[in-house]
Design a protein around this motif. Structure first.
Motif, short mmCIF file in Angstrom:
data_model
loop_
_atom_site.label_atom_id
_atom_site.label_comp_id
_atom_site.label_asym_id
_atom_site.label_seq_id
_atom_site.Cartn_x
_atom_site.Cartn_y
_atom_site.Cartn_z
N GLN A 57 61.99 57.43 76.63
CA GLN A 57 60.76 58.20 76.83
C GLN A 57 60.79 59.00 78.13
OE1 GLN A 57 57.39 55.63 76.39
NE2 GLN A 57 57.85 54.39 78.18
N SER A 60 63.41 62.01 77.45
CA SER A 60 62.90 63.06 76.56
C SER A 60 61.77 63.86 77.18
CB SER A 60 62.42 62.44 75.25
OG SER A 60 61.29 61.63 75.48
N SER A 505 50.03 63.22 76.41
CA SER A 505 49.39 61.92 76.38
C SER A 505 47.94 62.01 75.90
CB SER A 505 49.53 61.29 77.77
OG SER A 505 48.31 60.84 78.25
N TRP A 514 48.20 73.89 71.70
CA TRP A 514 48.88 74.63 70.61
C TRP A 514 47.89 75.32 69.69
CZ3 TRP A 514 47.78 73.34 65.69
CH2 TRP A 514 47.61 71.99 65.31
N PRO B 60 44.53 52.79 77.17
CA PRO B 60 45.53 53.83 77.46
C PRO B 60 44.89 55.12 77.98
CG PRO B 60 45.88 52.88 75.27
CD PRO B 60 44.56 52.39 75.75
N THR B 62 44.03 57.74 76.26
CA THR B 62 44.68 58.89 75.64
C THR B 62 43.80 59.67 74.66
OG1 THR B 62 45.55 57.45 73.92
CG2 THR B 62 47.00 57.90 75.78
N CYS B 63 42.91 58.98 73.94
CA CYS B 63 42.22 59.68 72.85
C CYS B 63 41.02 60.47 73.33
CB CYS B 63 41.82 58.72 71.74
SG CYS B 63 40.36 57.73 72.12
N LEU B 106 42.54 65.70 65.62
CA LEU B 106 43.51 64.70 65.19
C LEU B 106 43.83 64.88 63.70
CD1 LEU B 106 42.18 61.61 67.15
CD2 LEU B 106 44.33 62.81 67.55
N GLU B 109 46.13 67.89 63.39
CA GLU B 109 47.41 67.74 64.07
C GLU B 109 48.40 66.94 63.21
OE1 GLU B 109 48.66 66.39 68.55
OE2 GLU B 109 47.55 64.95 67.36
N ILE B 163 48.29 58.89 65.48
CA ILE B 163 47.46 59.72 66.35
C ILE B 163 47.88 59.59 67.82
CG2 ILE B 163 45.48 59.84 64.79
CD1 ILE B 163 44.19 57.61 66.54
N LEU B 164 49.03 59.01 68.07
CA LEU B 164 49.63 58.91 69.41
C LEU B 164 48.71 58.23 70.43
CD1 LEU B 164 50.92 61.50 67.88
CD2 LEU B 164 51.86 62.01 70.10
N ARG B 166 48.92 55.16 71.55
CA ARG B 166 49.73 54.31 72.42
C ARG B 166 49.32 52.85 72.48
NH1 ARG B 166 52.29 57.43 77.47
NH2 ARG B 166 52.03 59.52 76.69
N PHE B 181 57.93 49.99 71.48
CA PHE B 181 57.57 51.35 71.10
C PHE B 181 57.56 52.22 72.36
CE2 PHE B 181 55.86 48.63 67.87
CZ PHE B 181 56.02 49.33 66.69
N GLY B 182 57.88 53.48 72.17
CA GLY B 182 57.86 54.39 73.32
C GLY B 182 57.28 55.72 72.92
N PHE B 183 56.99 56.52 73.93
CA PHE B 183 56.43 57.85 73.69
C PHE B 183 57.55 58.85 73.93
CE2 PHE B 183 53.50 61.42 74.39
CZ PHE B 183 52.48 61.11 73.50
N THR B 184 57.76 59.77 73.01
CA THR B 184 58.89 60.68 73.18
C THR B 184 58.44 62.12 73.39
OG1 THR B 184 61.01 61.39 72.24
CG2 THR B 184 59.21 61.12 70.71
N SER B 190 55.38 65.90 71.07
CA SER B 190 55.22 64.47 71.39
C SER B 190 55.27 63.60 70.14
CB SER B 190 53.87 64.23 72.06
OG SER B 190 53.71 65.05 73.18
N ILE B 193 58.26 56.60 69.27
CA ILE B 193 59.56 56.14 68.77
C ILE B 193 59.63 54.63 68.85
CG2 ILE B 193 61.08 58.14 69.11
CD1 ILE B 193 61.25 55.89 71.89
#
Lengths: 613, 254
Positions: A57, A60, A505, A514, B60, B62-63, B106, B109, B163-164, B166, B181-184, B190, B193
């Motif tokens: 992570q 990338s 994030s 986008w 997190p 994030t949302c 969301l 996306e 929906i990422l 995390r 799990f990871g964020f790529t 994004s 993974i």
């Protein structure tokens, strides 16, 4: 193979297998191997005690790290706003044609990799590129072809650079830099680029108490030069009062805002002043650890900066008992970035410096409470710290007599684009846009972009606008856009930039950027509707209110500013009675057509295409 | 990233939508609201309970759907600590419209086809779309091409539905703290993974937990799926946020 494993192992060992130094490890691996493969990631995971996913992570996230080889010679051609105004397309085509590979790919023999990157801080000497971290400026299609030939013949990048253009002025010609980059100092002001003697400020500092230093910074009314303008003394006080066994001072030299290059010049010509400023801050807040976060694009300055640090240690201006003051211990290390705009945001910078993805943190806690490796941390812009050193040397009154009531002192501006004299201007706060345009030799521009993409896009009515925190605040980028350019193409470039640089994030920033970019593109293609304009405004509001950091808050600015200040550009593109969505049948079924081997939907277009063939 | 939240015992007072409530210093606005039976929507923050097996609450951040106004400023309720006399606005037309927009974003996306999704009826995203009466998103679909990963023997990972948020990245770790799990990448590229080695050896309990904490149907346990039949699930009869206690703790707040 085992040699290869040993080489990777040595790199990690050089940084004590410390996961906090992961970014340094990865940068070195990338430089040596031209990539960080999956296998290497697995090996490093074992060695530093993280999972593959955890390291992946980070890899990338950064623009200058890759999982596939990027060529013996890796070209990162800058496609920032000034570059696209000054002939980026032609230079890119020349590189691509001569090398025989398209953008974002590597030649079959693995020799040359051609990639683009956002602004590399050379807006005053475009077209610019990085080849294996060496800066090449003032590129033309001819020069691009000559460089490709050099690469094909196997010349070293240093030799290529020397052949290409002579060394720049000032310290650029020192052996530790040896770069063709020019300073282009058009106007040196009294603070950051004014007269300066190494060590004077720091020695004066060491004879006073930390409280005295704080009160002088407070009296000077110095505010952060990164754009937000937070009172510097307040930030230092928060850190000084925070609980923690150790404190840290970080200089933010990650100027990633397209069009900004003032820190490049300050780092080249005033490195000592910056380091003195950091040491003074450390003295005021009681910090012992220092770090200069240097953007990856400025790697060419690292060796020189290390040399300056070494000399300052030798002169007792860093290290133990600085300037003879018992207990005044402070040292600085250089932390390289690896290509990420959002790392200029202070908490993202800290994450990055800790070897992680450069994502903004949730706040609180603020860096002053818990920053680099949980230490209470002051993070200031290069220019802020350099100004602080001059304040301690020359006095708070000297400083606050310059500028305006709310914005004391000077601002170092980076001016680029359509003008006769692009470069660095250190001016007192309160100067107007009109005065700046005259100084730089810009006649009758279409637009002035103040503060880069995240700042303000002003029209001709803005000549009287003041550069100041109470007027138009910015980190120092002024991009002048002439009437010959398609302004919305530049706005498109900005939106592409934000879409790519959003850390991904937080949802509204990730998808909002986008979405705005795509809507703008549709409008530019003549397929926009009035509804699209409303929806862009609504979405911008949502982003401003809900995103986590400054990137998301400011990413809608290019669109909002141009809708407000250049409404005619949108009007001209949106058909009068377009309440219903304009639909491009051909474009929409292109993929389907390709799948069934049909060239076009309508008989008419098919016939036209056949004629052309 | 702040991952877990610790609280102390000092009590303070604040108001949410005009209602005065008590909270402990160190708590987030979301936690305080939850304890007082006030619903603030979440997609990423998750309250630890017996069912999800989390040791502590995660946030997190994030949302951003928990965005509230605190003394006039918009903030994420899940990461903003309470303070004495805070005036918090939550259930207002403005904020609910922001939340609706976030749900819409969301939906466009990713690729969310509720009628064919195993999670339908217990999916937080679907439930929030109903709550905010999303009919057709006002934005254009991205029709993004996303990979489905079925290589792990225990888990199916369908990125179309992700929906990422995390939750999996933060909560599913080995005993020594390594991430499964990871964020790529970043920006519009994004994604989430999986560490194939670690996920291959994931325990039954952790596989179940991963599926359970996923707010949507992106993580599914292979050959198991969900026990509760369609039509009898969490949100089939009670819309999200309709309970007097917050749905994130399902009324099991300790």
């Amino acid at each position: 193979m085992s040699e290869h494993i040993a080489a990777i192992s040595d790199i990690a060992a050089k940084y004590d297998n410390d996961p906090n130094r992961l970014l340094d490890i990865l940068i070195d691996v990338q430089a040596q191997e031209r990539c960080v493969t999956d296998d290497v990631t697995r090996q490093l995971a074992q060695q530093v005690g993280l999972s593959w996913a955890d390291i992946h992570q980070t890899v990338s996230f950064y623009h200058f790290l890759s999982e596939t080889p990027r060529g013996e010679y890796t070209i990162y051609l800058n496609n920032g706003p000034v570059a696209i105004m000054q002939g980026y397309e032609e230079v890119a085509a020349a590189f691509s044609e001569a090398a025989g590979c398209s953008i974002d790919s590597v030649t079959e023999d693995g020799r040359i990799g051609l990639f683009v990157t956002a602004d590399i801080g050379m807006g005053d000497q475009e077209i610019a590129a990085l080849i294996n971290r060496v800066v090449f400026t003032c590129l033309t299609p001819e020069k691009a072809r000559a460089l490709v030939k050099d690469m094909q013949e196997g010349l070293s990048v240093q030799d290529m650079a020397r052949k290409h253009r002579e060394y720049g002025d000032g310290n650029n010609s020192l052996p530790a830099i040896h770069s063709m980059v020019r300073n282009n100092i058009q106007k040196a002001g009294p603070v950051c680029l004014g007269p300066y003697e190494v060590g004077v400020a720091l020695r004066k500092c060491a004879t006073q108490s930390p409280e005295d230093i704080l009160s002088q910074i407070k009296a000077s009314k110095l505010r952060g030069r990164g754009g937000a303008g937070f009172p510097t003394a307040m930030k230092w006080e928060f850190c000084a009062k925070a609980q923690g066994p150790e404190r840290c001072v970080v200089a933010n030299a990650d100027e990633g805002e397209p069009g900004t290059f003032k820190d490049r010049v300050l780092l080249t010509e005033r490195a000592e002043l910056l380091f003195e400023g950091m040491a003074i801050c450390a003295y005021a807040v009681g910090a012992t650890t220092g770090s200069l976060y240097l953007r990856g694009e400025y790697t060419y300055l690292r060796e020189y900066l290390e040399q300056v640090l070494e000399q300052m240690r030798a002169d007792n201006l860093l290290g133990k008992d600085i300037a003879g003051k018992a207990g005044f211990d402070f040292d600085i290390r250089v932390q390289l970035g690896a290509g990420s705009y959002v790392c200029g945001e202070e908490s993202a910078l800290l994450e990055s410096a800790e070897g992680k993805r450069g994502e903004p943190r949730n706040r609180p806690p603020f860096p002053a409470q818990s920053g680099y490796r949980a230490m209470p941390t002051v993070i200031d812009n290069v220019e802020t710290l350099a100004s602080a050193a001059q304040i301690i040397d020359k006095g708070a009154d000297w400083f606050s007599n310059m500028g305006t009531e709310e914005s004391t002192g000077t601002k170092v501006l980076s001016i680029s684009g359509d003008c006769d004299r692009p470069g660095i201007y250190e001016v007192e706060f309160g100067i107007t846009i009109g005065e700046l345009l005259d100084m730089a030799g810009a006649r009758d521009p279409q637009a002035v972009q103040v503060g880069g993409p995240s700042g303000h896009c002003l029209n001709a009515d803005a000549r009287d606008t003041m550069i100041s925190f109470e007027g138009c605040s910015s980190a120092g980028a002024i991009i002048i856009i002439g009437k010959q350019h398609d302004l919305l193409a530049i706005i498109d470039n900005f939106m592409e930039f934000f879409t790519d640089e959003s850390c991904g994030s937080c949802g509204p920033c990730r998808s909002g950027t986008w979405m705005l970019r795509n809507t703008l593109r549709r409008i530019r293609q003549g397929q926009g509707t009035r509804e699209d304009l409303t929806s862009m405004r609504q979405l911008s509001e949502v982003m401003k209110k809900t995103t986590k950091c400054g990137l998301g808050h400011t990413a809608p600015h290019p669109i909002l500013n141009t809708m407000d200040n250049f409404p005619h550009l949108y009007e001209a593109l949106i058909p009068e009675q377009s309440d219903i969505r304009v639909f491009d049948l051909e474009a929409s079924i292109k993929a389907a057509n390709a799948a069934v081997g049909r060239t076009s939907a309508s008989k008419e277009t098919r016939e036209k295409e056949e004629e052309q063939l | 990233m702040s991952e877990t939240i610790e609280t102390s015992s000092e009590t303070i007072t604040l108001t949410i939508d005009g209602q005065e409530i008590q909270a402990k210093t160190g708590q987030t606005i979301l936690q305080a609201a939850c304890e007082n039976g006030i619903y603030i929507p979440t997609l990423c923050a998750l309250h630890a309970d017996k069912e999800n097996g989390l040791k502590s609450d995660i946030a997190p951040g994030t949302c951003r759907i928990c965005t509230v106004r605190v003394n006039g400023r918009t903030m994420a309720a899940c990461t903003t600590p309470v303070a004495q006399d805070y005036i918090v606005e939550n259930d207002t037309e403005e904020l609910n419209d922001l939340r609706k927009t976030i749900v819409e974003l969301l939906f466009v996306e990713g690729n969310h086809f509720c009628p064919s999704c195993e999670k339908s009826g217990s999916c937080d995203l679907q439930a929030l779309a109903y709550r905010y009466q999303m009919l057709s998103p006002r934005f254009r679909y991205a029709f993004s091409s996303r990979e489905v990963n079925a290589e792990s023997p225990k888990l199916l990972f369908d990125r179309n539905r992700c929906i990422l948020c995390r939750r999996c990245v933060l909560a599913i770790t080995t005993e020594d703290g390594k991430q499964l799990f990871g964020f790529t990448k970043r920006g519009d590229k994004s994604g989430i993974i999986m560490d194939e080695e670690l996920v291959k050896n994931i325990s039954e309990e952790q596989a179940q937990q991963a599926m359970h904490i996923c707010p949507v149907g992106a993580i599914i346990r292979k050959e198991k799926g969900f026990d509760t039949p369609f039509g009898q699930r969490k949100y089939d009869h009670n819309p999200i946020g309709s309970e007097t206690v917050c749905t994130t703790c399902n009324g099991e707040k300790s």
